[in-house]
Write an enzyme that holds these catalytic residues in place. Structure first.
Site, short mmCIF file in Angstrom:
data_model
loop_
_atom_site.label_atom_id
_atom_site.label_comp_id
_atom_site.label_asym_id
_atom_site.label_seq_id
_atom_site.Cartn_x
_atom_site.Cartn_y
_atom_site.Cartn_z
N GLU A 9 1.02 8.78 -13.53
CA GLU A 9 0.69 8.54 -12.11
C GLU A 9 0.97 9.80 -11.31
O GLU A 9 2.02 10.42 -11.44
CB GLU A 9 1.51 7.35 -11.58
CG GLU A 9 1.43 7.10 -10.08
CD GLU A 9 0.00 6.93 -9.54
OE1 GLU A 9 -0.69 5.99 -9.96
OE2 GLU A 9 -0.41 7.74 -8.68
N HIS B 299 3.25 -35.10 2.51
CA HIS B 299 2.95 -35.29 3.92
C HIS B 299 4.18 -34.99 4.78
O HIS B 299 5.28 -35.38 4.41
CB HIS B 299 2.55 -36.75 4.16
CG HIS B 299 2.33 -37.06 5.62
ND1 HIS B 299 1.19 -36.67 6.29
CD2 HIS B 299 3.13 -37.69 6.52
CE1 HIS B 299 1.27 -37.06 7.55
NE2 HIS B 299 2.44 -37.68 7.73
P1 FAD Z 1 -5.21 1.59 -7.60
O1 FAD Z 1 -4.28 0.62 -7.03
O2 FAD Z 1 -6.08 2.35 -6.70
O3 FAD Z 1 -4.32 2.58 -8.47
C1 FAD Z 1 -4.85 3.70 -9.08
C2 FAD Z 1 -3.75 4.74 -9.21
O4 FAD Z 1 -4.21 5.77 -10.05
C3 FAD Z 1 -3.38 5.43 -7.89
O5 FAD Z 1 -2.01 5.29 -7.64
C4 FAD Z 1 -3.76 6.89 -8.10
O6 FAD Z 1 -2.84 7.78 -7.50
C5 FAD Z 1 -3.69 7.00 -9.61
N1 FAD Z 1 -4.54 8.06 -10.17
C6 FAD Z 1 -5.86 8.28 -9.94
N2 FAD Z 1 -6.31 9.29 -10.68
C7 FAD Z 1 -5.24 9.75 -11.40
C8 FAD Z 1 -5.06 10.78 -12.35
N3 FAD Z 1 -6.08 11.54 -12.75
N4 FAD Z 1 -3.82 10.97 -12.86
C9 FAD Z 1 -2.78 10.19 -12.47
N5 FAD Z 1 -2.89 9.19 -11.59
C10 FAD Z 1 -4.11 8.97 -11.07
N6 FAD Z 1 -6.31 -6.31 -2.74
C11 FAD Z 1 -5.84 -7.58 -2.80
O7 FAD Z 1 -6.02 -8.25 -3.81
N7 FAD Z 1 -5.15 -8.12 -1.74
C12 FAD Z 1 -4.93 -7.45 -0.60
O8 FAD Z 1 -4.31 -7.97 0.32
C13 FAD Z 1 -5.42 -6.12 -0.50
N8 FAD Z 1 -5.22 -5.39 0.60
C14 FAD Z 1 -5.67 -4.10 0.66
C15 FAD Z 1 -5.46 -3.38 1.83
C16 FAD Z 1 -5.90 -2.08 1.93
C17 FAD Z 1 -5.65 -1.30 3.19
C18 FAD Z 1 -6.56 -1.47 0.81
C19 FAD Z 1 -7.01 -0.05 0.89
C20 FAD Z 1 -6.78 -2.19 -0.34
C21 FAD Z 1 -6.35 -3.52 -0.43
N9 FAD Z 1 -6.57 -4.29 -1.58
C22 FAD Z 1 -6.12 -5.58 -1.62
C23 FAD Z 1 -7.28 -3.75 -2.74
C24 FAD Z 1 -6.27 -3.31 -3.84
O9 FAD Z 1 -5.38 -2.36 -3.30
C25 FAD Z 1 -7.00 -2.73 -5.03
O10 FAD Z 1 -7.98 -3.64 -5.48
C26 FAD Z 1 -6.04 -2.43 -6.17
O11 FAD Z 1 -5.03 -1.56 -5.77
C27 FAD Z 1 -6.78 -1.87 -7.38
O12 FAD Z 1 -5.87 -1.59 -8.39
P2 FAD Z 1 -6.14 -0.46 -9.48
O13 FAD Z 1 -4.96 -0.49 -10.39
O14 FAD Z 1 -7.48 -0.62 -10.05
O15 FAD Z 1 -6.18 0.92 -8.67
#
Ligand code: FAD
Ligand code: NAD
Length: 469
Positions: free
Chosen positions: A34, A448
């Site tokens: 990460e 309820h």
């Molecule tokens: P991410 O959470 O985006 O994690 C990917 C990680 O990979 C990041 O930390 C990044 O730094 C890391 N990374 C990328 N490339 C590299 C690399 N080359 N080397 C090392 N690290 C890397 N979803 C919900 O279900 N409920 C909610 O209430 C909700 N609220 C949200 C509010 C906001 C403001 C936002 C922006 C999103 C929200 N979401 C919500 C959506 C949710 O955050 C995402 O769907 C979720 O985080 C996706 O998870 P992921 O593991 O696929 O990716």
């Protein structure tokens, strides 16, 4: 040279860290890479968690200011934004540390830095900081879980001060007098609500005719009406064509979508929330020949396997609903499949929740989709005005709607706008996963006085026999 890993996961978000925990549980030699300096990804650091913390705090503020008096509570209310933001940061910090602990507990190596797929079976990690030494991780499998990022809007350049993405909107150091939100989707309505509650004059500009496109039409209309009542303003069927930033604020140029009418709108802060796009920057996918979709998502099969053997992908980066719980489920199932077990996700049964007040929650098909698909269905609807707990709470806006197959009574969808809709929907998700009927929900005992009774009443309503309306 040490033994290669069984799996190296790139990205520590809900998809990646859940995959890592599951891999650890299954005894696989696992590393998670990460680059942001904290685990938890978008969700814990700059998404779900900080936004919900601010939604809760700003809701308390609004209640104290406008609703306490009705309950016979007199209070002089003042905003302390610094403490509010500090509390939000503490919630984030505690949770991300918690995830780090989970890695230790499950014997997962947490490698800090930018991960690049340097070859099939090899991830090279470059830590932050000058002179930091690269680390090469040999591995049998790689899971790409690099998530997503804000979709930019040409001509409206994000500086995270005056023109912000959701990340900047979670950290404004003062309440802006005026704010324009571009996009009436989930982020726009949630964060627009936060700053409206804290005192900003908020206008939402949306390209389409509806807010929360894709949601049940009746829910979407009700949401817009309720948010307008709360003070949010909407400019629908309008596109933003550019932005000029000056010391006194941002001037947006806009154009009527249908009539081309040009106008400008000034605001202290502009939030760009027109969607999110997959994040695969400098990851090396092209070098090892991983196929992508034409929208930039990583292409996978039903087992989350890309076209390159040993490289898998999960979460936002593969598209579909960009939701944390969807990414988590994929993380778990992907590792189980990789380890030779079977796994499956029913994408038609993933709930979507908008944490505004009232909350919006949905699962399964909307009426519009059923009509389009030519499916005959029955609908039961129950308003919260007729739910005794909602009346006790003074929180009566909205309704529960259950859609069931006209012949079999099987539940096909549920759409809620109302208090704690996000919690109420889970009952229906469970029933749907078990292939249950509206009659099943209607016959289950519901405590309820409780908000879940509105779900039972809507299920009774499918057969036109709700009791309390
Ligand atoms: P991410 O959470 O985006 O994690 C990917 C990680 O990979 C990041 O930390 C990044 O730094 C890391 N990374 C990328 N490339 C590299 C690399 N080359 N080397 C090392 N690290 C890397 N979803 C919900 O279900 N409920 C909610 O209430 C909700 N609220 C949200 C509010 C906001 C403001 C936002 C922006 C999103 C929200 N979401 C919500 C959506 C949710 O955050 C995402 O769907 C979720 O985080 C996706 O998870 P992921 O593991 O696929 O990716
Ligand atoms: P979104 O897709 O929910 O909404 C984007 C909105 O912007 C749509 O209404 C769209 O019509 C509009 N739009 C697009 N281009 C436009 C333009 N040029 N001008 C005006 N309007 C335009 O996207 P989002 O709100 O940015 O959220 C991104 C993702 O994050 C979503 O997929 C969502 O699933 C996830 N998220 C989830 C939650 C939650 O589950 N509570 C909260 C926040 C974010």
């Amino acid at each position: 040279m040490s033994e290669p890993y069984d799996v190296v996961i790139i990205g520590g978000g809900p998809g990646g860290y859940v995959a890592a925990v599951r891999a650890g549980q299954m005894g696989l030699k696992t590393a998670i890479v990460e680059k942001r300096g904290a685990l938890g990804g978008t969700c814990l650091n700059v998404g779900c968690i900080p936004s919900k913390a601010l939604l809760q705090s700003s809701h308390h503020f609004e209640m104290a200011k406008h609703e306490f008096a009705d309950h016979g509570i007199k209070a002089k209310v003042e905003l302390d934004l610094k403490t509010m933001l500090g509390r939000k940061n503490k919630v984030v910090e505690d949770l991300t540390k918690g995830v780090e602990f989970l890695m230790k507990k499950n014997k997962v190596d947490y490698v800090k830095g930018m991960g690049v797929i340097s070859a099939v079976g090899e991830v090279t990690v470059t830590p932050d900081g000058k002179g930091a030494k690269k680390e090469v991780l040999k591995t049998k499998n790689i899971i790409v879980a690099t998530g997503s990022d804000t979709t930019p809007l040409p001509g409206v350049d994000i500086d995270e001060k005056q023109i912000v993405s959701s990340t900047g909107a979670l950290d404004l150091t003062g309440v802006p007098k005026s704010m324009v939100v571009i996009g009436a989707g989930v982020i726009g309505l949630e964060l627009g609500s936060v700053w409206r509650r804290l005192g900003a004059d908020v206008t939402v500009v949306e390209f389409l005719d509806v807010v929360l496109p894709g949601m049940d039409g009746e829910v979407s209309k009700t949401m817009k009406r309720l948010l307008e009542k709360q003070g949010l303003k909407f400019k629908m069927a309008t596109k933003v064509t550019g932005a000029k930033t000056a010391k006194g604020g941002v001037t947006l140029s806009m154009e009527g979508r249908d009539n081309g009418k040009k106008e400008t709108l000034k605001a202290d802060v502009v939030l760009v929330s027109i969607g999110r796009r997959p994040y695969t920057e400098s990851l090396g996918l092209d070098k090892v020949g991983v196929d992508m979709t034409d929208r930039g998502f990583v292409k996978v099969d039903a087992d989350f396997q890309t076209n390159v053997e040993g490289i898998y992908a999960i979460g936002d980066v593969i598209g579909g609903a960009m939701l944390a719980h969807k990414a988590e489920d994929e993380g778990m199932v992907c590792v189980e499949i990789m380890a030779g077990e079977t796994g499956h996700i029913d994408y038609g049964m993933i709930p979507g929740i908008v944490y505004t007040h009232p909350e919006v929650a949905a699962v399964g098909k909307t009426e519009e989709q059923l009509e389009k698909d030519g499916v005959k269905y029955k609908s039961g609807k129950f308003p919260f005005t007729a739910n005794s707990r909602a009346r006790c709470n003074g929180d009566m806006d909205g309704f529960v709607k259950i859609l069931a197959d006209a012949e079999t009574d099987r539940v096909l969808g549920c759409h809620i706008i109302g208090p704690q809709g996000g919690d109420l929907i889970q009952e229906v998700v469970n029933v749907m996963e078990f292939g249950g009927s509206a009659e099943d929900v209607a016959r289950i005992s519901h405590g309820h006085p409780g908000l879940p009774e509105a779900v039972k009443e809507a299920a009774l309503g499918v057969d036109k026999r709700s009791i309390h309306v």
